[in-house]
Write a protein that holds these residues in place. Sequence first.
Motif, PDB file in Angstrom:
ATOM      1  N   LYS A 250      42.578  92.843  70.958  1.00 47.81           N
ATOM      2  CA  LYS A 250      41.378  93.139  70.180  1.00 47.81           C
ATOM      3  C   LYS A 250      40.365  93.994  70.941  1.00 47.81           C
ATOM      4  O   LYS A 250      39.561  94.686  70.324  1.00 47.81           O
ATOM      5  CB  LYS A 250      40.706  91.827  69.746  1.00 47.81           C
ATOM      6  CG  LYS A 250      41.576  90.914  68.879  1.00 47.81           C
ATOM      7  CD  LYS A 250      41.862  91.535  67.539  1.00 47.81           C
ATOM      8  CE  LYS A 250      42.665  90.575  66.656  1.00 47.81           C
ATOM      9  NZ  LYS A 250      42.995  91.187  65.342  1.00 47.81           N
ATOM     10  N   VAL A 251      40.403  93.908  72.284  1.00 49.69           N
ATOM     11  CA  VAL A 251      39.468  94.708  73.089  1.00 49.69           C
ATOM     12  C   VAL A 251      40.289  95.719  73.879  1.00 49.69           C
ATOM     13  O   VAL A 251      40.535  96.820  73.415  1.00 49.69           O
ATOM     14  CB  VAL A 251      38.607  93.810  74.011  1.00 49.69           C
ATOM     15  CG1 VAL A 251      37.530  94.642  74.702  1.00 49.69           C
ATOM     16  CG2 VAL A 251      37.958  92.675  73.211  1.00 49.69           C
ATOM     17  N   ASN A 252      40.734  95.360  75.079  1.00 46.25           N
ATOM     18  CA  ASN A 252      41.630  96.204  75.871  1.00 46.25           C
ATOM     19  C   ASN A 252      42.137  95.391  77.057  1.00 46.25           C
ATOM     20  O   ASN A 252      41.707  94.260  77.293  1.00 46.25           O
ATOM     21  CB  ASN A 252      40.932  97.494  76.344  1.00 46.25           C
ATOM     22  CG  ASN A 252      39.610  97.224  77.037  1.00 46.25           C
ATOM     23  OD1 ASN A 252      39.509  96.349  77.897  1.00 46.25           O
ATOM     24  ND2 ASN A 252      38.569  97.960  76.657  1.00 46.25           N
ATOM     25  N   LEU A 386      38.036  85.038  64.808  1.00 46.54           N
ATOM     26  CA  LEU A 386      36.681  85.089  64.258  1.00 46.54           C
ATOM     27  C   LEU A 386      35.663  85.632  65.263  1.00 46.54           C
ATOM     28  O   LEU A 386      34.765  86.401  64.892  1.00 46.54           O
ATOM     29  CB  LEU A 386      36.277  83.678  63.813  1.00 46.54           C
ATOM     30  CG  LEU A 386      34.909  83.516  63.157  1.00 46.54           C
ATOM     31  CD1 LEU A 386      34.876  84.247  61.811  1.00 46.54           C
ATOM     32  CD2 LEU A 386      34.588  82.035  62.964  1.00 46.54           C
ATOM     33  N   LEU A 387      35.809  85.257  66.543  1.00 49.62           N
ATOM     34  CA  LEU A 387      34.745  85.520  67.517  1.00 49.62           C
ATOM     35  C   LEU A 387      34.981  86.716  68.435  1.00 49.62           C
ATOM     36  O   LEU A 387      34.013  87.296  68.945  1.00 49.62           O
ATOM     37  CB  LEU A 387      34.521  84.266  68.375  1.00 49.62           C
ATOM     38  CG  LEU A 387      34.032  83.020  67.626  1.00 49.62           C
ATOM     39  CD1 LEU A 387      33.932  81.827  68.559  1.00 49.62           C
ATOM     40  CD2 LEU A 387      32.686  83.288  66.964  1.00 49.62           C
ATOM     41  N   ILE A 388      36.234  87.095  68.661  1.00 48.06           N
ATOM     42  CA  ILE A 388      36.470  88.227  69.569  1.00 48.06           C
ATOM     43  C   ILE A 388      35.947  89.547  68.986  1.00 48.06           C
ATOM     44  O   ILE A 388      35.314  90.325  69.718  1.00 48.06           O
ATOM     45  CB  ILE A 388      37.961  88.334  69.951  1.00 48.06           C
ATOM     46  CG1 ILE A 388      38.358  87.156  70.858  1.00 48.06           C
ATOM     47  CG2 ILE A 388      38.250  89.651  70.686  1.00 48.06           C
ATOM     48  CD1 ILE A 388      39.826  87.124  71.227  1.00 48.06           C
ATOM     49  N   PRO A 389      36.174  89.843  67.703  1.00 51.81           N
ATOM     50  CA  PRO A 389      35.665  91.129  67.185  1.00 51.81           C
ATOM     51  C   PRO A 389      34.162  91.337  67.389  1.00 51.81           C
ATOM     52  O   PRO A 389      33.750  92.389  67.867  1.00 51.81           O
ATOM     53  CB  PRO A 389      36.057  91.092  65.708  1.00 51.81           C
ATOM     54  CG  PRO A 389      37.285  90.241  65.681  1.00 51.81           C
ATOM     55  CD  PRO A 389      37.027  89.171  66.703  1.00 51.81           C
ATOM     56  N   PRO A 390      33.302  90.344  67.077  1.00 46.25           N
ATOM     57  CA  PRO A 390      31.869  90.609  67.288  1.00 46.25           C
ATOM     58  C   PRO A 390      31.396  90.411  68.729  1.00 46.25           C
ATOM     59  O   PRO A 390      30.431  91.035  69.155  1.00 46.25           O
ATOM     60  CB  PRO A 390      31.181  89.592  66.368  1.00 46.25           C
ATOM     61  CG  PRO A 390      32.145  88.462  66.273  1.00 46.25           C
ATOM     62  CD  PRO A 390      33.506  89.090  66.318  1.00 46.25           C
ATOM     63  N   ALA A 396      36.197  84.968  73.181  1.00 47.15           N
ATOM     64  CA  ALA A 396      37.365  84.135  73.485  1.00 47.15           C
ATOM     65  C   ALA A 396      36.946  82.884  74.245  1.00 47.15           C
ATOM     66  O   ALA A 396      37.497  81.791  74.038  1.00 47.15           O
ATOM     67  CB  ALA A 396      38.372  84.943  74.297  1.00 47.15           C
ATOM     68  N   ALA A 397      35.967  83.020  75.145  1.00 49.54           N
ATOM     69  CA  ALA A 397      35.474  81.857  75.886  1.00 49.54           C
ATOM     70  C   ALA A 397      34.790  80.867  74.943  1.00 49.54           C
ATOM     71  O   ALA A 397      35.000  79.648  75.042  1.00 49.54           O
ATOM     72  CB  ALA A 397      34.503  82.310  76.976  1.00 49.54           C
TER      73      ALA A 397
END
Length: 491
Positions: A250-252, A386-390, A396-397
């Motif tokens: 989702k990020v890199n 739900l939480l990683i995109p924003p 993730a933590a």
Amino acid sequence: MGIVQRQGLRNTVISYFGLGLGFVNTALLMPRFLAADQVGLTRVLLSLATIYAQLAAFGFASAGIRFFPYFRNRETGHQGFLPLLLGLPMLGFAVISLAYWLGRPLILRAYDADAALLGPYYGWCALLALFTLLYSLQDAYLKGLYHTAFSSFLQEVFLRVLIAGVTLAFGLGYLTFHQFVLAYIGVNSALTMLLTGYLAYIGELHLRPTRAALQVRPVRELLSFGAFALLSNISGTVISSIDALMVGSKVNLKAAGVYTTAFFISTALTIPFRSLYKIAFPLLADYWKEQDMARMAAFYRSTTRLNTVLGCYLALGIGLNLDFIYSLMKPEYAAGTTIVWVLLAGRLLDGITGVNGLIVVTSPRYRFDLVFNVALAAGTVGLNLLLIPPLGMVGAAWAALLALTSINVARTWFVWHAYRLQPFDGRIPLILGVAAATALAGWLVPPVHSPFVTMVLRSAALTLVYAAGLLLTRAVPEAQAALQKIRQRLH
């Protein structure tokens, strides 16, 4: 001392030594020499290979431990058990491999930002999965034979020494990064060959298949148990691996490397909990056998109190000294500071809620442990989505913290509802209050010119204030008893 006791003692020593080596490798050595995206790549490859291997095994590693006693007969080569144990998972590996190769475009698209970095090692990941699968099956076979110390040594100590070696070789310029990744995969794979050699050495490498193996226990029974074990095992893998995989996707990979390093820094908090759980498991099983609910209730509360004391001390020790810890790494890893604090909170809560999970798994309603593990895995995945995109890697933590909080509240309620056992007494708020005051005292110690000197000063303040607070409030009766014995010896 019997073989089980000897092997258990050796495994305990090996396990704790290996934990220390693992922390040095993943939290200090690799972040010092590797860039964050390079660490992220190794973590993603290892996590993918682990999930790949577990799906292929179809729970047969656990089935091997469960059913080997029915096959045990050294004179007949255990009636062809080892070929049976290896054969069906190898068929599973062929099926999963086909799906893995057909899904290559989809998987690489998920890591689109780093496809150029991950792509060259996609095939090597399949090789790593194969050796991971074979290792897990041979390890299960050795557990059935009560020969566990050597495989524990390979996994916990030898592998980590080899990883430290190839990391140092890369850091000192003897290896390119491509060579480092191949060496990293190679040392993970080499353990399987060593385990095969060990089986041959002890005379237990019986590879000739027999028809008798299909008659000892129905294959349908092995498959049924394997399916149950697969669900349990894959849940555990998802819980421990999915966050880094999803951060990378989702990020890199750079974010995955930062997150992975923060994750392993926070694992130092779990070392005393794991030590306690090794002792707690057989004790709780005995309490259930004897139906001694009074002793179980007392043990539940005392272990929760001990976990709270040790957990708060270690969490503060790690959190207040993050500047020093991150000064040992490349500067880019310091972005994980908030992640460490959030993960520490989750691990501390997990410890404070005590041995609720072990009570469930040793109780007559042990099947609910699978329900809780599956729920935790599903909740972890859902919260990550739900939480990683924003929020990025910090999301993730928070997902891990919320998932651990939810499942521990549910487990604690279940144990109370089913057996009227709860882990808390009036001393827990006292301990938490002392910890809060200690945190303030440690935070007020001003940083000086050297992160190392700051760490020493803060650690000294933390230790003195925390110990004094616990003794003055009498929050830990065990400490008072120990202090009284010391005074008697001195006089």
